[in-house]
Write a protein that holds these residues in place. Structure first.
Motif, PDB file in Angstrom:
ATOM      1  N   GLN A 153       0.644  -1.138   0.448  1.00 39.63           N
ATOM      2  CA  GLN A 153       0.065  -0.073  -0.460  1.00 39.63           C
ATOM      3  C   GLN A 153       0.507   1.487  -0.142  1.00 39.63           C
ATOM      4  O   GLN A 153       1.578   1.001   0.724  1.00 39.63           O
ATOM      5  CB  GLN A 153      -1.095   0.202   1.380  1.00 39.63           C
TER       6      GLN A 153
ATOM      7  N   ASP B 102      -0.006   6.696   1.773  1.00 40.87           N
ATOM      8  CA  ASP B 102      -1.706   7.089   2.088  1.00 40.87           C
ATOM      9  C   ASP B 102      -2.217   6.444   2.584  1.00 40.87           C
ATOM     10  O   ASP B 102      -3.638   6.494   3.186  1.00 40.87           O
ATOM     11  CB  ASP B 102      -2.028   8.179   0.932  1.00 40.87           C
TER      12      ASP B 102
ATOM     13  N   THR C  37      -3.626   4.192   0.579  1.00 45.43           N
ATOM     14  CA  THR C  37      -4.370   2.955  -0.258  1.00 45.43           C
ATOM     15  C   THR C  37      -3.489   1.908  -1.908  1.00 45.43           C
ATOM     16  O   THR C  37      -2.029   2.009  -1.109  1.00 45.43           O
ATOM     17  CB  THR C  37      -4.287   4.144  -1.963  1.00 45.43           C
TER      18      THR C  37
END
Length: 150
Positions: free
Chosen positions: A46, A49, A51
């Motif tokens: 990921q 942030d 995501t």
């Protein structure tokens, strides 16, 4: 003047009052802890942030069945390739030598050739390094700890 600005000014004054070796040690500690958090992000696949990374493109039709793919950037997150540097004024986390180019291509989503004789491929953007809210809290914690000892 906001309360946050007052706290920031006070913290800057405390940091500047520290000796250069103490500031360098603080920067080294921050860099090592941030590197560990970046390695965890890469392990979880990921971005900083939170995501998830864009998945790899689908394998070719003739790929072997039952083949277990290794996760993306498994070697890249090791300390051998992810280096830290510290000075009294800054802490740096960077990718070493040969892998720096590959990391840049994936981080920004640039075009590159997977091998010398292949066509250029447009890679998806997969941010590898960055500071998130947890990173800021980590830095604040180290600052408070070191300044509190003085």
């Amino acid at each position: 003047m906001s309360e946050l600005q007052l706290v920031n000014d006070r913290l800057e004054a405390l940091i500047s009052s520290l000796s250069a070796p103490t500031r360098k040690e603080m920067a080294r500690t921050i860099a090592k802890k941030l590197r560990a958090s970046q390695q965890q992000n890469i392990r979880r696949q990921q971005a900083p942030d939170g995501t998830p990374f864009k998945p790899r493109k689908t394998p070719p039709v003739r790929s072997k069945k039952g083949r277990i793919k290794r996760e993306m950037f498994a070697k890249l997150r090791t300390a051998k390739y992810m280096k830290t540097q510290a000075s009294p004024n800054e802490a740096v986390i960077e990718f070493a030598g040969n892998v720096q180019r590959m990391a840049r291509v994936h981080h920004y989503g640039l075009r590159d050739r997977p091998s010398r004789n292949s066509k250029e491929v447009q890679y998806e953007s997969r941010p590898l390094l960055g500071i998130d809210e947890a990173g800021i809290k980590l830095i604040e914690g180290v600052l408070v700890e070191i300044v509190g000892k003085q």
